[in-house]
Enzyme design. Structure first.
Site, PDB file in Angstrom:
ATOM      1  N   GLY A 179       2.416 -51.246-113.671  1.00 15.76           N
ATOM      2  CA  GLY A 179       2.074 -51.486-115.086  1.00 15.76           C
ATOM      3  C   GLY A 179       3.120 -52.365-115.743  1.00 15.76           C
ATOM      4  CB  SER A 196       7.817 -50.456-109.897  1.00 16.18           C
ATOM      5  OG  SER A 196       6.492 -50.008-109.637  1.00 16.18           O
ATOM      6  CE  LYS A 197       8.662 -57.805-113.647  1.00 10.33           C
ATOM      7  NZ  LYS A 197       9.153 -59.044-113.149  1.00 10.33           N
ATOM      8  NE  ARG A 198       5.074 -52.701-105.757  1.00 12.24           N
ATOM      9  CZ  ARG A 198       5.286 -51.562-105.138  1.00 12.24           C
ATOM     10  NH1 ARG A 198       4.270 -50.887-104.654  1.00 12.24           N
ATOM     11  NH2 ARG A 198       6.506 -51.082-105.008  1.00 12.24           N
TER      12      ARG A 198
END
Ligand code: GLU
Length: 486
Positions: free
Chosen positions: A260, A256-258
């Site tokens: 990296g 997930s974006k969270r």
């Protein structure tokens, strides 16, 4: 079994950037096509009008091109099966939806959003495993349907999924897969805005574009039973499926974006080499059966097989990417590195300076084993590009003694006598001074390094002096003596 030369496709929805998972899917399709003399198609699945992002398709194509994944057919490139943008194929989907309605495999649904909401709430209350449409509109009479259509009542087209049936299909990665049709909803095929859903458009296009192998992420596995029903309903041959394993964060949660960066563009902008990123992504779910990890694209093409794609989720390990980047960087020729460094200088504060190719090559040779990224040829050794404006405080405290200016003056005088000095000439000159003033070489080298580079670490001392050149070294010693006070 499909025997003709393979035709595969990468079918992204344009979100504005290329996800690393998308790059992996595109890469595996590309490798499979190239290995088997097949065709790689880019198809843009842009039927979700709420998700439209300006410039997204251009960005996506740019990112694919950067990674070296050239497609044979697609938007801009063209081909015999276009258009390759789904938003330009609406008539086609309508025609095939009509065909399904005629065959009784699909039907109009006029239910209002309110009715669907109530239905869902009721089903939730009953704790049904999953909310499903109740086929209410399947039972409308011909007359009712006609009246509703004539009255312009908003409608969708739904797939008529027959219950009590096991939907079976084979997948190269997942092997034999089964879903119970009772768990499959009467999926919407055409939305009320007359745009098709992913499911209809995807199947119709894969068929019309003669796609032989559908290679895509595991998140689409649960859509495949619906697709299989559509192929069967049309009486079309199914493609061969291969669902690629999920990409995971190191804690094994879904990437997930969270945690990296997930956009290929971010990695590109951070200075990762495309060879390294492609190499890294290729290993996210595939290996050749040995422990080889360093690959160039042509070797990936010759060794890639879908049979060696794993089922288990693949962990996205940034440390490995960093390592591969350093490995790829070190294997590049000086000429290649020179070009990359020149591009990097253009992006830096030194873009208006003039450094000769020879000078830059010397920097590259001195620093090659010490850096993992092209930009580190600048950032970790700015002293090659500009006289240091600051000197490392810790090193001053440790190495700059009251007698240091005098020692450095001696060195400066000795260096000034040299004529076009080589690395060895500098070395001999320093040894000579060391002997004359009876001060150990180490006691001279540390402050000398600090004076010419502002730092306490870097390439070999005499390499550093040689690269900077006599005049610059002399000037820098003078400046340091003036500027460093303890
Ligand atoms: N449009 C889907 C996506 O965004 C394509 C999935 C598939 O390859 O069928 O990934």
């Amino acid at each position: 079994m499909i025997n003709e030369t393979p035709r595969v496709r990468f079918a992204p929805s344009p979100t504005g950037y290329l996800h690393v998972g998308g790059l992996r899917t595109a890469l595996y399709n590309y490798l499979f096509a190239k290995k088997n003399n097949g065709t790689f198609v880019l198809r843009i699945e842009d039927t979700d009008r709420n998700r439209y992002v300006e410039g997204a398709v251009e960005n996506l194509i740019k990112a694919l091109m950067w990674a070296g994944l050239n497609f044979d057919e697609g938007p801009e490139t063209g081909g015999n099966y276009g258009p390759y943008m789904q938003s330009q194929r609406l008539d086609i989907y309508k025609k095939y939806a009509d065909e399904l309605i005629e065959k009784g495999k699909a039907y109009y649904c006029f239910c209002t959003p309110e009715r669907l909401k109530t239905l869902k709430e009721e089903q939730e209350k009953q704790k049904l495993p999953q909310a499903k449409y109740d086929k209410h509109c399947l039972h409308l009479s011909k007359k009712e349907i006609e009246n509703n259509l004539n009255a312009g009542i908003p409608k969708v087209v739904r797939l008529n999924v027959e219950g009590n049936n096991t939907i079976k299909f084979d997948d190269i990665v997942r092997e034999h897969v089964e879903f119970e049709s009772n768990n499959v909803d009467d999926q919407v095929l055409i939305k009320s805005d007359n745009y098709p859903t992913y499911h209809l458009a995807n199947v119709v296009d894969d068929h019309l574009m003669k796609i032989t192998h559908v290679i895509r992420g595991e998140e689409w596995l649960s859509s495949t039973p619906k697709h299989v029903l559509l192929y069967d309903a049309f009486g079309w041959e199914r493609p061969i499926f291969a669902h690629l394993p999920l990409l995971l964060n190191p804690d094994r949660s879904k990437l997930s974006k969270r945690q990296g960066d997930v956009a290929v563009e971010d990695y590109r902008d951070k200075g990762f080499l495309k060879d390294a990123l492609v190499n890294f992504v290729a290993l996210l779910g595939w290996n050749a059966g040995d422990d080889k990890e360093f690959y160039y694209m042509d070797e990936l093409i010759s060794r890639f097989t879908l049979e060696r794609v794993n089922k288990a989720g693949a962990v996205f390990d940034l440390q490995k990417l960093n390592w591969l980047n350093a490995e790829h960087l070190r294997k590049k020729s000086i000429e290649e590195l020179l070009n990359l460094l020149k591009d990097e200088i253009q992006k830096s504060e030194f873009k208006n300076q003039n450094y000769s190719d020879n000078y830059l090559k010397l920097i590259i040779e001195a620093m090659k084993e010490r850096v993992s990224f092209i930009k580190e040829f600048i950032d970790t050794c700015t002293y090659f590009y500009v006289t240091p404006a600051e000197y490392e405080q810790k090193s001053i405290e440790k190495n700059w003694k009251p007698e240091t200016p005098e020692h450095l003056n001696k060195l400066k005088q000795e260096f000034a006598l040299l004529n076009n000095p080589t690395k060895e000439d500098f070395e001999h000159a320093l040894a000579k001074v060391s002997e004359e003033i009876n001060v150990g070489k180490g006691k001279l080298i540390h402050p000398l390094r600090l004076a010419v580079s502002g730092q306490s670490t870097g390439p070999g001392m005499f390499d550093l002096l040689f690269i900077l050149g006599k005049d610059e070294v002399v000037k820098r010693i003078e400046t340091a003596i003036k500027n460093i006070s303890v």
